[in-house]
Design an enzyme around this catalytic site. Structure first.
Site, short mmCIF file in Angstrom:
data_model
loop_
_atom_site.label_atom_id
_atom_site.label_comp_id
_atom_site.label_asym_id
_atom_site.label_seq_id
_atom_site.Cartn_x
_atom_site.Cartn_y
_atom_site.Cartn_z
N CYS A 113 0.81 -1.22 0.00
CA CYS A 113 0.00 0.00 0.00
C CYS A 113 0.84 1.27 0.00
CB CYS A 113 -0.94 0.00 1.19
SG CYS A 113 -1.95 -1.48 1.22
N HIS A 254 -3.58 6.56 2.88
CA HIS A 254 -3.97 5.28 2.27
C HIS A 254 -5.33 4.88 2.82
CE1 HIS A 254 -4.20 1.25 1.01
NE2 HIS A 254 -3.94 0.72 2.18
N ASN A 284 -10.05 -0.93 -0.01
CA ASN A 284 -8.59 -0.82 0.00
C ASN A 284 -8.06 -1.28 -1.37
OD1 ASN A 284 -5.84 -1.15 0.34
ND2 ASN A 284 -5.99 -2.17 2.32
#
Ligand code: ACO
Length: 333
Positions: A113, A254, A284
């Site tokens: 990420c 994020h 996500n």
């Protein structure tokens, strides 16, 4: 010479998977997913749509918005944990080919990420050293291909998509990327991993049967480290640059979990209009999440030229990073 972020683009696949859809797939509820994560839905790529295809679409938009042609791009960096191919060619090479660009530097970054911030740091270094002029950075993920849809602890979290940006050389200090921190601690690698199909556990019938080529996460342990690390990382980069959190126009973290974002935002006493949130609609999307979120605020007119952005990410590795930069492109509106 300085490095400036000149444009942003994104590609969001058409198909939507809602929390209600998951209620029919695993033992979960819309209520649990919203309460624990903030996610309401996520987009899923079509069967024949590859990570590179989504990266190409985002890249075309970013290049056009930067006022450039594909041949002006002299380096392509793709951050991804769901590459088209396990080892080679890199997804960046596939993207270069699909964009019709040959004889170009192209490689992938694997930092989960945090990948987009790692790619931004690499672009900055290449430009400031004088080696490159216009670097295309892409964060693209088809996580649906590496998710175990029988595992309720992970499958509800992830989505697909891509974001891309052009980072260019500039002599204007006011446009320059101010600072980037990137870091890692491999001792926590087992918290979040795809254990199978690498050299340690080569692909075999057993590995496939046990679904070891899909993402496994110790969510609760990861959560605690994520909150702590994301907060301290942001505090450090602000302190290093003599800035208060209140001077940041857009905090673009994020998008893994609303509770993580809220905890970090609260620790920094940021107001809700500073914090960019897309986790409810995209879930996500790993390395694509920050550029997709940045693209959202660009397209709705919230991101204007010169606005100070603070990026902050955390992911498998473990990796983490933050970046402080002005938006040096033209506004959408
Ligand atoms: N539906 C219903 N119940 C569930 C689900 C689900 N989808 N998933 C887990 N549960 C259950 C668990 O089994 C557990 O039940 P038990 O108490 O009977 O054992 C209970 O809910 C609580 O589970 P926790 O894992 O403690 O739940 P938590 O509140 O920690 O939320 C989550 C889980 C959302 C994964 C959270 O821990 C998280 O967001 N972690 C961090 C994720 C992250 O930031 N990762 C890094 C980036 S990702 C990357 O790099 C690719």
């Amino acid at each position: 010479m300085y490095a400036a972020l000149k444009s942003i683009g994104a590609y969001i696949p058409e198909k939507v998977l809602t929390n209600k859809d998951f209620e029919t797939m695993v033992d979960t509820t819309d209520e649990w997913i919203v309460k624990r994560t903030g996610i309401k839905e996520r987009h899923i790529a079509a069967k024949d749509e590859l990570t590179s295809d989504m990266g190409v679409e985002a890249a075309k938009i970013a290049i056009q918005r930067a006022g450039l042609k594909i041949n002006d791009i002299d380096m392509i960096v793709c951050a991804t944990i769901s590459p088209d191919y396990l080892c080679m060619p890199s997804t960046a090479c596939v993207i270069a080919s699909k964009l019709g660009r040959t004889n170009v530097t192209a490689f992938d970054i694997s930092a989960a990420c945090t990948g987009f911030i790692y790619a931004l740091a690499v672009a900055k270094a290449f430009i400031e050293s004088g080696m490159k002029k216009n670097v295309l950075i892409v964060g693209a993920e088809k996580l649906s291909a590496i998710v175990d849809y029988d595992d309720r602890t992970t499958c509800v979290l992830f989505g697909d998509g891509a974001g891309a940006a052009v980072v260019s050389a500039t002599k204007k200090r006011s446009e320059a990327i101010t600072d980037i921190h990137i870091s890692a601690d491999g001792n926590y690698g087992d918290l979040l991993m795809t254990p199978g199909c690498g050299v340690k556990h080569p692909c075999s019938e057993n590995i496939v049967e046990e679904k070891l080529c899909t993402m496994k996460m110790k969510g609760n342990e990861t959560f605690k480290i994520a909150v702590r690390t994301l907060t301290s990382d942001v505090v450090n980069i602000l302190n290093d640059n003599g800035l208060d959190a209140q001077e940041i126009k857009h905090f673009i973290p994020h998008q893994a979990n609303y509770r993580i974002i809220k905890a970090v935002g609260d620790a920094l006493k940021m107001s809700s209009d500073q914090v960019v949130l897309t986790v409810h609609k995209y879930g996500n999307t790993s390395s694509a999440s920050i550029p997709m979120a940045m693209n959202d605020i660009w397209e709705n007119g919230r991101l204007q030229q010169g606005d100070t952005m603070l990026l902050d990410a955390f992911g498998g590795g473990l990796t983490w990073g933050s970046a402080l930069l002005p938006f040096a492109g033209k506004p959408a509106k």
